[in-house]
Motif scaffolding. Structure first.
Motif, PDB file in Angstrom:
ATOM      1  N   GLY A  85      -0.621 -19.308 115.125  1.00  0.00           N
ATOM      2  CA  GLY A  85       0.012 -19.578 116.409  1.00  0.00           C
ATOM      3  C   GLY A  85       1.196 -20.499 116.184  1.00  0.00           C
ATOM      4  O   GLY A  85       2.035 -20.245 115.328  1.00  0.00           O
ATOM      5  N   ASP A  86       1.248 -21.598 116.926  1.00  0.00           N
ATOM      6  CA  ASP A  86       2.336 -22.553 116.718  1.00  0.00           C
ATOM      7  C   ASP A  86       1.939 -23.698 115.784  1.00  0.00           C
ATOM      8  O   ASP A  86       2.714 -24.614 115.555  1.00  0.00           O
ATOM      9  CB  ASP A  86       2.834 -23.107 118.053  1.00  0.00           C
ATOM     10  N   GLN A  87       0.726 -23.650 115.225  1.00  0.00           N
ATOM     11  CA  GLN A  87       0.224 -24.686 114.316  1.00  0.00           C
ATOM     12  C   GLN A  87       0.657 -24.390 112.879  1.00  0.00           C
ATOM     13  O   GLN A  87       0.347 -23.336 112.337  1.00  0.00           O
ATOM     14  CB  GLN A  87      -1.306 -24.754 114.396  1.00  0.00           C
ATOM     15  N   LEU A  88       1.379 -25.326 112.275  1.00  0.00           N
ATOM     16  CA  LEU A  88       1.802 -25.202 110.882  1.00  0.00           C
ATOM     17  C   LEU A  88       1.048 -26.197 110.016  1.00  0.00           C
ATOM     18  O   LEU A  88       0.851 -27.338 110.408  1.00  0.00           O
ATOM     19  CB  LEU A  88       3.301 -25.473 110.750  1.00  0.00           C
ATOM     20  N   GLU A  89       0.628 -25.765 108.828  1.00  0.00           N
ATOM     21  CA  GLU A  89      -0.024 -26.634 107.842  1.00  0.00           C
ATOM     22  C   GLU A  89       0.608 -26.367 106.491  1.00  0.00           C
ATOM     23  O   GLU A  89       1.064 -25.254 106.221  1.00  0.00           O
ATOM     24  CB  GLU A  89      -1.526 -26.359 107.748  1.00  0.00           C
ATOM     25  N   SER A  90       0.600 -27.363 105.630  1.00  0.00           N
ATOM     26  CA  SER A  90       1.057 -27.189 104.254  1.00  0.00           C
ATOM     27  C   SER A  90       0.005 -27.768 103.321  1.00  0.00           C
ATOM     28  O   SER A  90      -0.876 -28.515 103.745  1.00  0.00           O
ATOM     29  CB  SER A  90       2.423 -27.849 104.041  1.00  0.00           C
ATOM     30  N   ALA A  91       0.106 -27.417 102.040  1.00  0.00           N
ATOM     31  CA  ALA A  91      -0.904 -27.863 101.077  1.00  0.00           C
ATOM     32  C   ALA A  91      -0.300 -27.987  99.690  1.00  0.00           C
ATOM     33  O   ALA A  91       0.640 -27.269  99.338  1.00  0.00           O
ATOM     34  CB  ALA A  91      -2.078 -26.893 101.039  1.00  0.00           C
ATOM     35  N   ILE A  92      -0.875 -28.897  98.917  1.00  0.00           N
ATOM     36  CA  ILE A  92      -0.597 -29.027  97.487  1.00  0.00           C
ATOM     37  C   ILE A  92      -1.809 -28.444  96.770  1.00  0.00           C
ATOM     38  O   ILE A  92      -2.952 -28.806  97.068  1.00  0.00           O
ATOM     39  CB  ILE A  92      -0.399 -30.508  97.086  1.00  0.00           C
ATOM     40  N   LEU A  93      -1.580 -27.557  95.826  1.00  0.00           N
ATOM     41  CA  LEU A  93      -2.639 -26.821  95.144  1.00  0.00           C
ATOM     42  C   LEU A  93      -2.691 -27.240  93.680  1.00  0.00           C
ATOM     43  O   LEU A  93      -1.663 -27.268  93.004  1.00  0.00           O
ATOM     44  CB  LEU A  93      -2.366 -25.316  95.233  1.00  0.00           C
ATOM     45  N   ARG A  94      -3.891 -27.547  93.184  1.00  0.00           N
ATOM     46  CA  ARG A  94      -4.077 -27.934  91.782  1.00  0.00           C
ATOM     47  C   ARG A  94      -5.380 -27.323  91.275  1.00  0.00           C
ATOM     48  O   ARG A  94      -6.399 -27.386  91.954  1.00  0.00           O
ATOM     49  CB  ARG A  94      -4.186 -29.451  91.629  1.00  0.00           C
ATOM     50  N   GLY A  95      -5.341 -26.766  90.066  1.00  0.00           N
ATOM     51  CA  GLY A  95      -6.579 -26.206  89.561  1.00  0.00           C
ATOM     52  C   GLY A  95      -6.488 -25.738  88.122  1.00  0.00           C
ATOM     53  O   GLY A  95      -5.515 -25.999  87.415  1.00  0.00           O
ATOM     54  N   ILE A  96      -7.529 -25.025  87.720  1.00  0.00           N
ATOM     55  CA  ILE A  96      -7.643 -24.480  86.379  1.00  0.00           C
ATOM     56  C   ILE A  96      -7.982 -22.995  86.475  1.00  0.00           C
ATOM     57  O   ILE A  96      -8.473 -22.520  87.513  1.00  0.00           O
ATOM     58  CB  ILE A  96      -8.710 -25.224  85.541  1.00  0.00           C
ATOM     59  N   TYR A  97      -7.717 -22.270  85.400  1.00  0.00           N
ATOM     60  CA  TYR A  97      -8.024 -20.842  85.386  1.00  0.00           C
ATOM     61  C   TYR A  97      -8.597 -20.438  84.029  1.00  0.00           C
ATOM     62  O   TYR A  97      -8.394 -21.113  83.030  1.00  0.00           O
ATOM     63  CB  TYR A  97      -6.784 -19.997  85.700  1.00  0.00           C
ATOM     64  N   ARG A  98      -9.291 -19.315  84.050  1.00  0.00           N
ATOM     65  CA  ARG A  98      -9.786 -18.684  82.827  1.00  0.00           C
ATOM     66  C   ARG A  98      -9.634 -17.176  83.003  1.00  0.00           C
ATOM     67  O   ARG A  98     -10.012 -16.631  84.034  1.00  0.00           O
ATOM     68  CB  ARG A  98     -11.246 -19.040  82.578  1.00  0.00           C
ATOM     69  N   ARG A  99      -9.072 -16.527  81.997  1.00  0.00           N
ATOM     70  CA  ARG A  99      -8.853 -15.078  82.063  1.00  0.00           C
ATOM     71  C   ARG A  99      -9.950 -14.339  81.325  1.00  0.00           C
ATOM     72  O   ARG A  99     -10.326 -14.696  80.219  1.00  0.00           O
ATOM     73  CB  ARG A  99      -7.500 -14.728  81.444  1.00  0.00           C
ATOM     74  N   LYS A 100     -10.458 -13.291  81.993  1.00  0.00           N
ATOM     75  CA  LYS A 100     -11.410 -12.370  81.370  1.00  0.00           C
ATOM     76  C   LYS A 100     -10.904 -10.969  81.668  1.00  0.00           C
ATOM     77  O   LYS A 100     -11.024 -10.492  82.797  1.00  0.00           O
ATOM     78  CB  LYS A 100     -12.817 -12.574  81.920  1.00  0.00           C
ATOM     79  N   GLY A 101     -10.324 -10.328  80.669  1.00  0.00           N
ATOM     80  CA  GLY A 101      -9.718  -9.014  80.888  1.00  0.00           C
ATOM     81  C   GLY A 101      -8.521  -9.144  81.809  1.00  0.00           C
ATOM     82  O   GLY A 101      -7.661  -9.985  81.603  1.00  0.00           O
ATOM     83  N   ASN A 102      -8.493  -8.315  82.858  1.00  0.00           N
ATOM     84  CA  ASN A 102      -7.374  -8.387  83.794  1.00  0.00           C
ATOM     85  C   ASN A 102      -7.660  -9.323  84.974  1.00  0.00           C
ATOM     86  O   ASN A 102      -6.838  -9.448  85.874  1.00  0.00           O
ATOM     87  CB  ASN A 102      -7.018  -6.992  84.309  1.00  0.00           C
ATOM     88  N   ILE A 103      -8.804 -10.007  84.959  1.00  0.00           N
ATOM     89  CA  ILE A 103      -9.185 -10.914  86.052  1.00  0.00           C
ATOM     90  C   ILE A 103      -8.988 -12.363  85.604  1.00  0.00           C
ATOM     91  O   ILE A 103      -9.440 -12.766  84.540  1.00  0.00           O
ATOM     92  CB  ILE A 103     -10.661 -10.713  86.466  1.00  0.00           C
ATOM     93  N   PHE A 104      -8.314 -13.120  86.453  1.00  0.00           N
ATOM     94  CA  PHE A 104      -8.175 -14.558  86.255  1.00  0.00           C
ATOM     95  C   PHE A 104      -9.097 -15.238  87.261  1.00  0.00           C
ATOM     96  O   PHE A 104      -8.972 -15.013  88.474  1.00  0.00           O
ATOM     97  CB  PHE A 104      -6.740 -15.012  86.534  1.00  0.00           C
ATOM     98  N   LYS A 105     -10.036 -16.040  86.786  1.00  0.00           N
ATOM     99  CA  LYS A 105     -10.927 -16.806  87.652  1.00  0.00           C
ATOM    100  C   LYS A 105     -10.264 -18.160  87.898  1.00  0.00           C
ATOM    101  O   LYS A 105      -9.912 -18.861  86.951  1.00  0.00           O
ATOM    102  CB  LYS A 105     -12.286 -16.976  86.974  1.00  0.00           C
TER     103      LYS A 105
END
Length: 141
Positions: free
Chosen positions: A87-107
């Motif tokens: 609607g008219d509500q705006l939010e923003s975010a800072i994203l931080r994390g880790i990943y691990r790849r298995k085949g074509n999938i990144f967790k």
């Protein structure tokens, strides 16, 4: 030797009693995105943009940079930003994390800091073949 065998369980219990669990809050939700673009400036770090629906936040737009600062094959870290409009509500975010790849999938495992003062803990899967990025997310108390 007998004293050592008795001491080991007590040490284990002592260490566990000082650990902290992350408490999931109310409102588990799903966020489903389509990868709009992925590119690399240097063939080491990869950048991604995605858009989709983020549960109670409505339409959301994400940008990530994936790195592997420790040079471990198939895993690393990411940083990013997001903004969403419901609607008219705006939010923003800072994203931080880790990943691990298995085949074509990144967790992905991420802890996000939102402009509304909330934290979100999420796990997701990035499928580069299908161009999808899907998360299960919850607020952290």
């Amino acid at each position: 030797m007998k004293k050592l065998l008795i001491l080991i369980p007590f040490m284990f219990l002592a260490f566990n009693s000082f650990t902290q669990d992350i408490k999931y809050g109310e409102g588990l939700f799903e966020a489903n995105f389509i990868v709009d673009m992925m590119y690399s400036d240097d063939l080491k770090n990869y950048k991604l943009t995605a858009s989709g629906e983020a549960g109670p936040y409505g339409r959301a737009y994400l940008s990530y940079e994936f790195t592997s600062l420790l040079n471990v094959d198939g895993q690393g870290e990411f940083t990013g930003t997001a903004w969403a409009q419901n609607g008219d509500q705006l939010e923003s975010a800072i994203l931080r994390g880790i990943y691990r790849r298995k085949g074509n999938i990144f967790k992905l495992y991420t802890l996000d800091n939102l402009s509304n003062g909330k934290f979100i803990l999420a796990t997701g899967e990035l499928d580069m073949v299908k161009k999808t990025l899907n998360f299960k997310a919850s607020y952290v108390e």
